[in-house]
Motif scaffolding. Structure first.
Motif, PDB file in Angstrom:
ATOM      1  N   ILE A 154      -0.757  -4.689   5.589  1.00  0.00           N
ATOM      2  CA  ILE A 154      -0.759  -3.456   6.382  1.00  0.00           C
ATOM      3  C   ILE A 154      -1.765  -3.523   7.527  1.00  0.00           C
ATOM      4  CG2 ILE A 154       0.006  -2.044   4.456  1.00  0.00           C
ATOM      5  CD1 ILE A 154      -2.985  -1.119   4.151  1.00  0.00           C
ATOM      6  N   ASP A 155      -1.646  -2.541   8.404  1.00  0.00           N
ATOM      7  CA  ASP A 155      -2.569  -2.380   9.520  1.00  0.00           C
ATOM      8  C   ASP A 155      -3.833  -1.666   9.000  1.00  0.00           C
ATOM      9  OD1 ASP A 155      -3.903  -0.936  11.634  1.00  0.00           O
ATOM     10  OD2 ASP A 155      -2.152  -1.288  12.906  1.00  0.00           O
ATOM     11  N   TYR A 167      -2.866   1.965   8.082  1.00  0.00           N
ATOM     12  CA  TYR A 167      -2.395   1.668   6.716  1.00  0.00           C
ATOM     13  C   TYR A 167      -0.869   1.482   6.658  1.00  0.00           C
ATOM     14  CZ  TYR A 167      -6.974   3.679   5.347  1.00  0.00           C
ATOM     15  OH  TYR A 167      -8.306   3.987   5.213  1.00  0.00           O
ATOM     16  N   ALA A 168      -0.223   1.412   7.809  1.00  0.00           N
ATOM     17  CA  ALA A 168       1.237   1.230   7.832  1.00  0.00           C
ATOM     18  C   ALA A 168       1.575  -0.253   7.743  1.00  0.00           C
ATOM     19  CB  ALA A 168       1.807   1.812   9.116  1.00  0.00           C
ATOM     20  N   LEU A 169       2.783  -0.525   7.281  1.00  0.00           N
ATOM     21  CA  LEU A 169       3.295  -1.893   7.246  1.00  0.00           C
ATOM     22  C   LEU A 169       3.162  -2.502   8.642  1.00  0.00           C
ATOM     23  CD1 LEU A 169       4.810  -3.931   5.435  1.00  0.00           C
ATOM     24  CD2 LEU A 169       6.933  -2.804   6.106  1.00  0.00           C
ATOM     25  N   CYS A 170       2.605  -3.726   8.714  1.00  0.00           N
ATOM     26  CA  CYS A 170       2.306  -4.349  10.002  1.00  0.00           C
ATOM     27  C   CYS A 170       3.522  -5.152  10.490  1.00  0.00           C
ATOM     28  CB  CYS A 170       1.099  -5.253   9.794  1.00  0.00           C
ATOM     29  SG  CYS A 170       0.692  -6.225  11.207  1.00  0.00           S
ATOM     30  N   PRO A 171       4.077  -4.826  11.657  1.00  0.00           N
ATOM     31  CA  PRO A 171       5.305  -5.500  12.112  1.00  0.00           C
ATOM     32  C   PRO A 171       5.168  -7.024  12.199  1.00  0.00           C
ATOM     33  CG  PRO A 171       4.900  -3.545  13.440  1.00  0.00           C
ATOM     34  CD  PRO A 171       3.687  -3.725  12.564  1.00  0.00           C
ATOM     35  N   ASP A 172       4.002  -7.522  12.642  1.00  0.00           N
ATOM     36  CA  ASP A 172       3.829  -8.985  12.715  1.00  0.00           C
ATOM     37  C   ASP A 172       3.879  -9.617  11.326  1.00  0.00           C
ATOM     38  OD1 ASP A 172       3.622  -8.936  15.470  1.00  0.00           O
ATOM     39  OD2 ASP A 172       1.444  -8.621  15.411  1.00  0.00           O
ATOM     40  N   TYR A 223       0.860  -1.186   0.000  1.00  0.00           N
ATOM     41  CA  TYR A 223       0.000   0.000   0.000  1.00  0.00           C
ATOM     42  C   TYR A 223       0.893   1.232   0.000  1.00  0.00           C
ATOM     43  CZ  TYR A 223      -3.964   3.040   0.957  1.00  0.00           C
ATOM     44  OH  TYR A 223      -4.930   4.011   0.874  1.00  0.00           O
ATOM     45  N   SER A 224       1.396   1.579  -1.199  1.00  0.00           N
ATOM     46  CA  SER A 224       2.303   2.720  -1.354  1.00  0.00           C
ATOM     47  C   SER A 224       2.331   3.108  -2.815  1.00  0.00           C
ATOM     48  CB  SER A 224       3.712   2.347  -0.883  1.00  0.00           C
ATOM     49  OG  SER A 224       4.613   3.438  -1.036  1.00  0.00           O
ATOM     50  N   PHE A 225       3.134   4.141  -3.090  1.00  0.00           N
ATOM     51  CA  PHE A 225       3.424   4.518  -4.464  1.00  0.00           C
ATOM     52  C   PHE A 225       4.411   3.487  -5.006  1.00  0.00           C
ATOM     53  CE2 PHE A 225       5.912   7.372  -7.411  1.00  0.00           C
ATOM     54  CZ  PHE A 225       4.923   7.447  -8.370  1.00  0.00           C
ATOM     55  N   ALA A 276       9.805   0.545   4.928  1.00  0.00           N
ATOM     56  CA  ALA A 276       8.447   0.947   5.311  1.00  0.00           C
ATOM     57  C   ALA A 276       8.205   2.397   4.893  1.00  0.00           C
ATOM     58  CB  ALA A 276       8.250   0.770   6.812  1.00  0.00           C
ATOM     59  N   VAL A 277       6.941   2.760   4.849  1.00  0.00           N
ATOM     60  CA  VAL A 277       6.531   4.060   4.295  1.00  0.00           C
ATOM     61  C   VAL A 277       5.730   4.824   5.348  1.00  0.00           C
ATOM     62  CG1 VAL A 277       5.225   5.163   2.421  1.00  0.00           C
ATOM     63  CG2 VAL A 277       6.388   2.979   2.012  1.00  0.00           C
ATOM     64  N   ASP A 278       6.010   6.124   5.471  1.00  0.00           N
ATOM     65  CA  ASP A 278       5.193   6.987   6.335  1.00  0.00           C
ATOM     66  C   ASP A 278       3.983   7.446   5.518  1.00  0.00           C
ATOM     67  OD1 ASP A 278       7.049   6.824   8.471  1.00  0.00           O
ATOM     68  OD2 ASP A 278       8.292   8.370   7.520  1.00  0.00           O
ATOM     69  N   VAL A 279       2.994   6.549   5.432  1.00  0.00           N
ATOM     70  CA  VAL A 279       1.859   6.744   4.530  1.00  0.00           C
ATOM     71  C   VAL A 279       1.049   7.989   4.914  1.00  0.00           C
ATOM     72  CG1 VAL A 279      -0.244   5.653   3.642  1.00  0.00           C
ATOM     73  CG2 VAL A 279       1.730   4.247   4.237  1.00  0.00           C
ATOM     74  N   PHE A 280       0.838   8.859   3.947  1.00  0.00           N
ATOM     75  CA  PHE A 280       0.059  10.111   4.106  1.00  0.00           C
ATOM     76  C   PHE A 280       0.646  11.036   5.169  1.00  0.00           C
ATOM     77  CE2 PHE A 280      -3.813   7.133   3.324  1.00  0.00           C
ATOM     78  CZ  PHE A 280      -3.428   6.931   2.010  1.00  0.00           C
ATOM     79  N   GLY A 281       1.907  10.833   5.564  1.00  0.00           N
ATOM     80  CA  GLY A 281       2.548  11.701   6.548  1.00  0.00           C
ATOM     81  C   GLY A 281       2.581  11.130   7.953  1.00  0.00           C
TER      82      GLY A 281
END
Ligand code: PLP
Length: 374
Positions: free
Chosen positions: A105-106, A110-115, A84-86, A130-135
């Motif tokens: 993702i969570d 919407y962030a990458l899920c550590p588990d 879920y990123s560009f 990992a990506v800081d999605v939408f800030g």
């Protein structure tokens, strides 16, 4: 003409007279690339992000590429990352022949899920990207624990998060992009931020044709690229960077107008609970759980017909035609990213938006959802 006056674009950069003056000064100086504005911008950015080093490059995509290359990732190596990123964030691994391995993702952030990341780590894994999605910051503390325990590099795609406290300062390196929809823009532009002097020096050499680290003119120590960012762009960025806190505040104000107007609609507003101080990149709404097929496309189309810029953001990377055709990805492989990707829509968002424009987007969206019985 009348119609276009009422159009509200999806994104719009705000270039002020002081920014134009900064560029004109460079143009008059005769130093258009590799001059003093590059180093000035790098030290300004490093200070703003809180890392000792910053390296300016041509765009965010080549910033990601140089980090992957400077870390020495090779064919056969795996990089665990988010679908879920560009598309640039996973393409960065492919440029060096490494393999992006997606983890889901969570559904809340919407962030990458550590588990999910843990479950994808193999003997071939070399890095987590990992990506800081939408800030909003990814869960860096947990990702860093995993990276440390498993001996992996950690790469931060912070292209959407300039201005969020600590964004770009996690892991081996952070990456920014300065396309016109970002918090700062030079049309095209990018940067790497890092605590690692060696990584910064390697990236500087690689962006400049692999030139020797002591900058002897035509001595090339390694394979490099021309990924330089010219002085004109750096002056434009330094000028905007001075008002970054103001930019973050005015974007947060537009977001607050949206939050207020949309909160009673049948939508989830995923960034509502983002921590105080988060630097808003886009304004995203998530359509409700039970929606007819292609409802998202219908809403986007209806908004556009009414002169409101809107876009699907993000369509999951693994379902892009290139990824399906090359790697055989299919629906059902990353259910959370797919659920979210089918429902998330970006609405017009910039520092230039007025409260009246947010009002208009809100009431048009309300009418569209009612007419579609959502
Ligand atoms: C903007 C962006 C990039 C980099 O884009 P460029 O157009 O190459 O500067 C990378 N990752 C994400 C998540 C982005 O939003």
């Amino acid at each position: 003409m009348e119609a276009s006056m009422h159009e509200i674009p999806l994104a719009r950069p705000e270039i002020r007279q002081e920014d134009i003056d900064a560029v004109v000064e460079v143009l008059k100086s005769g130093s258009l690339s590799c001059g003093p504005w590059v180093e000035r911008f790098e030290s300004d950015l490093a200070r703003a992000v809180g890392t000792p080093y910053a390296v300016a490059v041509a765009n965010g995509t080549c910033a990601l590429h140089l980090v992957v290359r400077a870390l020495g990732l090779n064919p056969g190596d795996e990089v665990v990352t988010t679908p879920y990123s560009f598309v640039a964030s996973s393409n960065a691994a492919l440029f060096e022949g490494a393999t992006p391995v997606f983890a889901d993702i969570d559904p809340k952030t919407y962030a990458l899920c550590p588990d999910a990341v843990e479950s994808k780590i193999t003997a071939k894994t070399k890095a987590i990207l990992a990506v800081d999605v939408f800030g909003r910051l990814a869960p860096w503390e947990r990702l860093a624990q995993i990276a440390k325990r498993r001996g992996l590099f950690l790469i931060e795609d912070s292209c959407e998060a300039l201005g969020t406290p600590r964004a770009g300062s996690f892991g081996e390196a952070g990456v920014f992009g300065f396309y016109p929809n970002k918090q700062l823009t030079s049309g095209e532009g990018g940067a790497i931020t890092t605590h690692d002097a060696n990584l910064a020096a390697l990236a500087k050499s690689m962006r400049n044709q692999g030139r020797s680290m002591d900058h002897r003119f035509l001595v090339h120590d390694r394979l490099g690229f021309n990924f330089r960012l010219p002085d004109i762009s750096c002056a434009l960025l330094s000028s905007q960077l001075r008002r970054l806190p103001e930019i973050v505040r005015s974007r947060a104000k537009v977001a607050a107008w949206y939050n207020e107007r949309l909160r009673d609609l049948p939508l989830r507003l995923p960034m509502m609970d983002a921590p105080e101080g988060t630097s808003w990149f886009v304004y995203i709404v998530e359509l409700p759980e039970k929606i007819p097929e292609r409802a998202k496309d219908g809403v986007i189309e209806a908004l556009r017909t009414r002169g409101i810029g809107a876009g699907a953001y993000f369509p999951p990377i693994h379902l892009q035609p290139f990824y399906r055709n090359t790697f055989g990805y299919k629906e059902g492989m990353f259910p959370v990213a797919e659920y979210v990707g089918l429902r998330t829509i970006a609405l017009p968002f910039s520092t230039l938006m007025t409260e009246a424009q947010v009002d208009r987007v809100g009431s048009e969206l309300r009418a569209i959802l009612e007419s579609m019985r959502l």
